[in-house]
Design a protein around this motif. Structure first.
Motif, PDB file in Angstrom:
ATOM      1  N   ALA A  20      36.000  36.439 -28.061  1.00 55.25           N
ATOM      2  CA  ALA A  20      35.140  37.614 -27.024  1.00 55.25           C
ATOM      3  C   ALA A  20      33.478  36.944 -26.718  1.00 55.25           C
ATOM      4  CB  ALA A  20      34.295  38.956 -27.165  1.00 55.25           C
ATOM      5  N   GLU A  21      33.446  36.033 -27.534  1.00 56.94           N
ATOM      6  CA  GLU A  21      32.411  35.205 -27.370  1.00 56.94           C
ATOM      7  C   GLU A  21      31.960  33.472 -26.252  1.00 56.94           C
ATOM      8  OE1 GLU A  21      31.443  34.645 -31.283  1.00 56.94           O
ATOM      9  OE2 GLU A  21      29.203  35.728 -31.592  1.00 56.94           O
ATOM     10  N   GLU A  22      34.200  33.759 -26.823  1.00 58.70           N
ATOM     11  CA  GLU A  22      34.196  32.355 -25.455  1.00 58.70           C
ATOM     12  C   GLU A  22      34.773  33.043 -24.422  1.00 58.70           C
ATOM     13  OE1 GLU A  22      35.583  28.704 -24.917  1.00 58.70           O
ATOM     14  OE2 GLU A  22      34.449  29.413 -26.526  1.00 58.70           O
ATOM     15  N   THR A  23      34.828  34.200 -24.797  1.00 61.41           N
ATOM     16  CA  THR A  23      35.175  34.372 -22.880  1.00 61.41           C
ATOM     17  C   THR A  23      34.032  34.400 -22.053  1.00 61.41           C
ATOM     18  OG1 THR A  23      36.745  36.480 -23.609  1.00 61.41           O
ATOM     19  CG2 THR A  23      35.948  36.492 -21.241  1.00 61.41           C
ATOM     20  N   ILE A  24      32.832  35.246 -22.961  1.00 60.99           N
ATOM     21  CA  ILE A  24      31.334  35.810 -22.085  1.00 60.99           C
ATOM     22  C   ILE A  24      30.447  34.335 -22.360  1.00 60.99           C
ATOM     23  CG2 ILE A  24      31.758  37.962 -22.319  1.00 60.99           C
ATOM     24  CD1 ILE A  24      28.876  37.734 -24.482  1.00 60.99           C
ATOM     25  N   ARG A  25      30.835  33.489 -22.408  1.00 64.32           N
ATOM     26  CA  ARG A  25      30.085  31.995 -23.152  1.00 64.32           C
ATOM     27  C   ARG A  25      29.159  32.036 -21.873  1.00 64.32           C
ATOM     28  NH1 ARG A  25      32.278  27.901 -26.884  1.00 64.32           N
ATOM     29  NH2 ARG A  25      31.870  30.193 -27.776  1.00 64.32           N
ATOM     30  N   GLY A  26      28.034  31.642 -21.470  1.00 63.33           N
ATOM     31  CA  GLY A  26      27.233  31.167 -20.553  1.00 63.33           C
ATOM     32  C   GLY A  26      26.853  32.279 -19.467  1.00 63.33           C
ATOM     33  N   HIS A  27      27.371  33.378 -20.147  1.00 63.61           N
ATOM     34  CA  HIS A  27      27.522  34.837 -19.044  1.00 63.61           C
ATOM     35  C   HIS A  27      26.367  35.735 -19.638  1.00 63.61           C
ATOM     36  CE1 HIS A  27      30.416  33.256 -16.077  1.00 63.61           C
ATOM     37  NE2 HIS A  27      30.935  32.975 -17.078  1.00 63.61           N
ATOM     38  N   GLY A  28      26.547  35.839 -21.050  1.00 63.50           N
ATOM     39  CA  GLY A  28      25.110  36.493 -21.463  1.00 63.50           C
ATOM     40  C   GLY A  28      25.908  36.695 -23.419  1.00 63.50           C
ATOM     41  N   VAL A  29      25.472  37.583 -24.392  1.00 68.65           N
ATOM     42  CA  VAL A  29      24.941  37.438 -25.307  1.00 68.65           C
ATOM     43  C   VAL A  29      25.813  38.672 -25.746  1.00 68.65           C
ATOM     44  CG1 VAL A  29      23.837  36.252 -25.458  1.00 68.65           C
ATOM     45  CG2 VAL A  29      22.947  38.504 -25.784  1.00 68.65           C
ATOM     46  N   ILE A  30      26.588  39.103 -27.384  1.00 68.81           N
ATOM     47  CA  ILE A  30      27.069  40.284 -27.407  1.00 68.81           C
ATOM     48  C   ILE A  30      25.646  41.433 -28.282  1.00 68.81           C
ATOM     49  CG2 ILE A  30      28.360  41.620 -29.225  1.00 68.81           C
ATOM     50  CD1 ILE A  30      30.113  39.188 -28.902  1.00 68.81           C
ATOM     51  N   VAL A  31      25.615  42.221 -27.472  1.00 71.33           N
ATOM     52  CA  VAL A  31      25.041  42.971 -28.103  1.00 71.33           C
ATOM     53  C   VAL A  31      24.109  44.160 -29.580  1.00 71.33           C
ATOM     54  CG1 VAL A  31      23.397  42.677 -26.577  1.00 71.33           C
ATOM     55  CG2 VAL A  31      23.938  44.813 -26.264  1.00 71.33           C
ATOM     56  N   ALA A  32      26.067  45.400 -29.644  1.00 72.43           N
ATOM     57  CA  ALA A  32      27.152  45.420 -29.700  1.00 72.43           C
ATOM     58  C   ALA A  32      28.445  45.721 -30.134  1.00 72.43           C
ATOM     59  CB  ALA A  32      26.738  46.962 -29.647  1.00 72.43           C
ATOM     60  N   GLU A  33      28.464  45.745 -31.497  1.00 74.66           N
ATOM     61  CA  GLU A  33      30.386  45.517 -31.966  1.00 74.66           C
ATOM     62  C   GLU A  33      31.001  47.005 -32.628  1.00 74.66           C
ATOM     63  OE1 GLU A  33      30.407  43.708 -35.324  1.00 74.66           O
ATOM     64  OE2 GLU A  33      30.981  42.338 -34.109  1.00 74.66           O
ATOM     65  N   ASP A  66      25.476  45.772 -20.430  1.00 74.66           N
ATOM     66  CA  ASP A  66      26.106  46.266 -19.097  1.00 74.66           C
ATOM     67  C   ASP A  66      28.238  45.481 -18.707  1.00 74.66           C
ATOM     68  OD1 ASP A  66      26.019  43.455 -18.745  1.00 74.66           O
ATOM     69  OD2 ASP A  66      23.715  43.202 -17.987  1.00 74.66           O
ATOM     70  N   ALA A  67      27.954  45.140 -20.119  1.00 73.63           N
ATOM     71  CA  ALA A  67      28.912  44.390 -19.886  1.00 73.63           C
ATOM     72  C   ALA A  67      30.467  45.294 -21.080  1.00 73.63           C
ATOM     73  CB  ALA A  67      30.007  43.580 -19.569  1.00 73.63           C
ATOM     74  N   VAL A  68      31.313  45.466 -20.879  1.00 72.16           N
ATOM     75  CA  VAL A  68      31.823  45.823 -22.271  1.00 72.16           C
ATOM     76  C   VAL A  68      33.175  44.113 -22.626  1.00 72.16           C
ATOM     77  CG1 VAL A  68      33.781  47.036 -23.874  1.00 72.16           C
ATOM     78  CG2 VAL A  68      32.284  47.999 -22.538  1.00 72.16           C
ATOM     79  N   VAL A  69      33.363  43.623 -23.581  1.00 72.21           N
ATOM     80  CA  VAL A  69      34.299  42.485 -23.768  1.00 72.21           C
ATOM     81  C   VAL A  69      35.677  42.821 -24.997  1.00 72.21           C
ATOM     82  CG1 VAL A  69      34.351  39.687 -24.568  1.00 72.21           C
ATOM     83  CG2 VAL A  69      31.762  41.129 -23.335  1.00 72.21           C
ATOM     84  N   ILE A  70      36.233  42.631 -24.732  1.00 71.87           N
ATOM     85  CA  ILE A  70      37.544  42.974 -25.576  1.00 71.87           C
ATOM     86  C   ILE A  70      38.257  41.428 -26.014  1.00 71.87           C
ATOM     87  CG2 ILE A  70      39.989  43.742 -25.507  1.00 71.87           C
ATOM     88  CD1 ILE A  70      38.256  45.391 -24.915  1.00 71.87           C
ATOM     89  N   GLY A  71      38.109  41.569 -27.537  1.00 72.58           N
ATOM     90  CA  GLY A  71      38.490  40.538 -27.992  1.00 72.58           C
ATOM     91  C   GLY A  71      40.338  40.633 -27.933  1.00 72.58           C
ATOM     92  N   GLU A  72      41.239  41.390 -28.131  1.00 72.92           N
ATOM     93  CA  GLU A  72      42.729  41.049 -27.380  1.00 72.92           C
ATOM     94  C   GLU A  72      43.183  42.645 -26.831  1.00 72.92           C
ATOM     95  OE1 GLU A  72      47.068  40.583 -29.463  1.00 72.92           O
ATOM     96  OE2 GLU A  72      44.875  40.787 -31.132  1.00 72.92           O
ATOM     97  N   TYR A  73      43.630  42.106 -26.084  1.00 72.15           N
ATOM     98  CA  TYR A  73      44.374  42.991 -24.842  1.00 72.15           C
ATOM     99  C   TYR A  73      44.856  44.348 -26.053  1.00 72.15           C
ATOM    100  CZ  TYR A  73      46.226  46.195 -21.728  1.00 72.15           C
ATOM    101  OH  TYR A  73      46.526  47.318 -20.411  1.00 72.15           O
ATOM    102  N   GLU A  74      46.119  43.728 -26.758  1.00 76.88           N
ATOM    103  CA  GLU A  74      46.813  44.858 -27.070  1.00 76.88           C
ATOM    104  C   GLU A  74      46.392  45.252 -28.558  1.00 76.88           C
ATOM    105  OE1 GLU A  74      47.471  41.565 -26.220  1.00 76.88           O
ATOM    106  OE2 GLU A  74      49.257  41.848 -25.135  1.00 76.88           O
ATOM    107  N   ARG A  75      45.209  44.832 -28.695  1.00 78.40           N
ATOM    108  CA  ARG A  75      44.228  46.049 -30.110  1.00 78.40           C
ATOM    109  C   ARG A  75      43.598  46.997 -29.338  1.00 78.40           C
ATOM    110  NH1 ARG A  75      43.849  42.517 -35.271  1.00 78.40           N
ATOM    111  NH2 ARG A  75      46.213  41.701 -35.003  1.00 78.40           N
ATOM    112  N   ALA A  76      43.574  46.843 -28.349  1.00 72.71           N
ATOM    113  CA  ALA A  76      42.671  47.513 -27.614  1.00 72.71           C
ATOM    114  C   ALA A  76      43.250  49.012 -27.104  1.00 72.71           C
ATOM    115  CB  ALA A  76      41.311  47.337 -26.879  1.00 72.71           C
ATOM    116  N   PHE A  77      44.905  48.214 -26.128  1.00 71.96           N
ATOM    117  CA  PHE A  77      45.125  49.267 -24.966  1.00 71.96           C
ATOM    118  C   PHE A  77      46.033  49.520 -25.394  1.00 71.96           C
ATOM    119  CE2 PHE A  77      41.335  47.286 -22.706  1.00 71.96           C
ATOM    120  CZ  PHE A  77      40.376  48.408 -22.679  1.00 71.96           C
ATOM    121  N   TYR A  78      46.903  50.821 -25.080  1.00 73.44           N
ATOM    122  CA  TYR A  78      48.263  50.738 -25.247  1.00 73.44           C
ATOM    123  C   TYR A  78      48.876  51.865 -23.861  1.00 73.44           C
ATOM    124  CZ  TYR A  78      52.780  52.675 -26.637  1.00 73.44           C
ATOM    125  OH  TYR A  78      54.423  53.426 -26.586  1.00 73.44           O
ATOM    126  N   GLY A  79      49.540  51.391 -22.731  1.00 76.16           N
ATOM    127  CA  GLY A  79      50.204  52.259 -21.352  1.00 76.16           C
ATOM    128  C   GLY A  79      49.484  52.108 -20.547  1.00 76.16           C
TER     129      GLY A  79
END
Length: 440
Positions: A20-33, A66-79
């Motif tokens: 997740a951090e690699e995805t948003i590097r240079g765009h913002g920081v993680i404020v909640a987990e 103001d954004a939600v970042v997913i670490g891995e799609y398969e762990r978060a979503f189904y169908g």
């Protein structure tokens, strides 16, 4: 992570956060987990505690992100869960970032649309493939190898060491196989149960004598594996479960109550109609507590026991009569050649009746049908089956028993009206949904 027994929180959380951090590097920081443990991806987000908290936080007017970042799609979503979550977040002005997209997901972009379809199909395929492989492997291990695949040993058995695990990696980790062996303290009572039942003794009589003798029931004999059990006495259902369990014949059984159909491959006569997805070992794997002929005879005796006069007993109002005193459904009960209904307020034949228990509630079916015919003559006529169908289709239930002698009918359509008086107790008809809510 969907399991806590086979995954480590620090490792799983660490690599997902890194992605997740690699995805948003240079765009913002993680404020909640938000990280769910022990919940399958097949569950909707509102049914996962951490995901539900995330959605609740996103709906707050003073949301801290103001954004939600997913670490891995398969762990978060189904169908098709992704579409529902993205729509809800976009309604709050919140973006959704994925490592596969490298930026906020925009479903107006054809490339992103194709990517989401691919990821959704891949997530579903991964779950189905893993499930199929695991179930197929466990079926083969039981049927061909006769392996014990875990769980509580049946009452009358205990676990014994069966050598190193056949998988070399597991064996190197020190894991051992297990097998069933008779428990000296309880095996003789299993044999006694089968012997008594084979003589024609009732299941209730067997349970009652076990309680009178003070024999520990399965939950008492193995309390460490039965911490979810609160009652420590023999009941009819417990004895029936022992009499129906084919593992006492010496064969290993897995998935007796599964949801898939797998036909048995061995040629011996089936113990009972094959359970959906059940697997039985082709050979004996542990000492038997009952011979197969006795076991089969007991199953047939239970399944084909005729009534005294050889006919079939029919209870038209089964499941529609409720006790006014305790709220239980009245049991169908045949007395003097006619159907009726009774409530024993939780008392069973497996134990002696407590002196403080209220008297049984009993009502004849023909008396109920006479009252119902008078009440619903215009809507259901006087046919018993039509009356029962009318009650079920309109969610009506019969409340019987109590100090008054009124026959009342109340429903959202007809209001409340006194019909007649009887000598056997009160009987009224009420909306089933409201009755369930009041019993709560």
């Amino acid at each position: 992570m969907s399991t806590v027994e086979f995954q480590e929180r620090e490792t799983s959380l660490g690599w997902q956060r890194e992605a997740a951090e690699e995805t948003i590097r240079g765009h913002g920081v993680i404020v909640a987990e938000y990280f769910d443990e022990g919940y399958s991806r097949r569950l909707p987000w509102r049914e996962r505690p951490a995901a539900a908290q995330l959605m609740a936080a996103a709906e707050q007017p003073n949301c801290s992100f103001d954004a939600v970042v997913i670490g891995e799609y398969e762990r978060a979503f189904y169908g098709d869960q992704f579409d529902a979550v993205l729509t809800a977040l976009r309604a709050q002005g919140i973006q959704l970032w994925l490592p596969e997209a490298g930026c906020p997901v925009n479903l107006d972009d054809p490339v992103h649309q194709a990517l989401m379809l691919l990821l959704g199909s891949q997530s579903r395929r991964e779950v189905l493939r893993t499930r199929h492989r695991v179930l197929a492997a466990m079926h083969i291990q039981t049927r061909v190898q006769g392996r014990f695949l875990g769980g509580r040993p049946p009452y009358g058995y205990r676990l014994a060491d069966a050598g190193p695990h056949p998988n070399r990696a597991h064996a190197n980790w020190g894991r051992r196989m297990h097998r069933l062996e008779p428990d000296p303290a309880t095996a003789r009572w299993v044999r006694w149960i089968f012997e008594e039942r084979a003589t024609g003794r009732s299941v209730a009589g067997i349970a009652r004598e076990l309680n009178e003798r003070g024999i520990p029931c399965p939950s008492s004999a193995d309390q460490d594996r039965n911490r979810h059990r609160t009652r420590h006495e023999w009941i009819v259902r417990t004895v029936v479960g022992i009499l129906e369990n084919p593992r006492y014949t010496g064969r290993q059984v897995w998935n007796r109550h599964g949801a898939r159909t797998v036909a048995p491959t061995h040629q011996r006569a089936p113990v009972r109609p094959a359970a959906r997805g059940r697997a039985e070992s082709e050979k004996l794997t542990h000492p038997a507590l009952v011979d197969e002929a006795t076991f089969l005879a007991i199953q047939g005796m239970r399944a084909t026991r005729p009534t005294k006069y050889g006919g079939t007993r029919t209870y038209v109002l089964a499941g529609l009569v409720q006790c006014q005193l305790c709220g239980r459904r009245l049991d169908s009960h045949w007395v003097n050649g006619r159907p009726g209904y009774r409530c024993r307020h939780g008392h069973t034949s497996a134990r002696n009746r407590p002196p403080e228990l209220a008297k049984n509630v009993y009502v004849r079916e023909d008396h109920l049908l006479n009252d119902l015919s008078a009440r619903f003559a215009e809507t259901a006529g006087d046919d018993a089956a039509a009356i029962a169908d009318y009650l079920r289709s309109n969610d009506l239930t019969i409340i019987y028993g109590g100090p008054t002698r009124e026959v009342k009918a109340c429903s959202p359509q007809c209001g409340l009206a006194t019909i007649a008086e009887t000598a056997g107790g009160s009987c009224r008809y009420s909306d089933l949904a409201s009755t369930r809510r009041s019993m709560g």
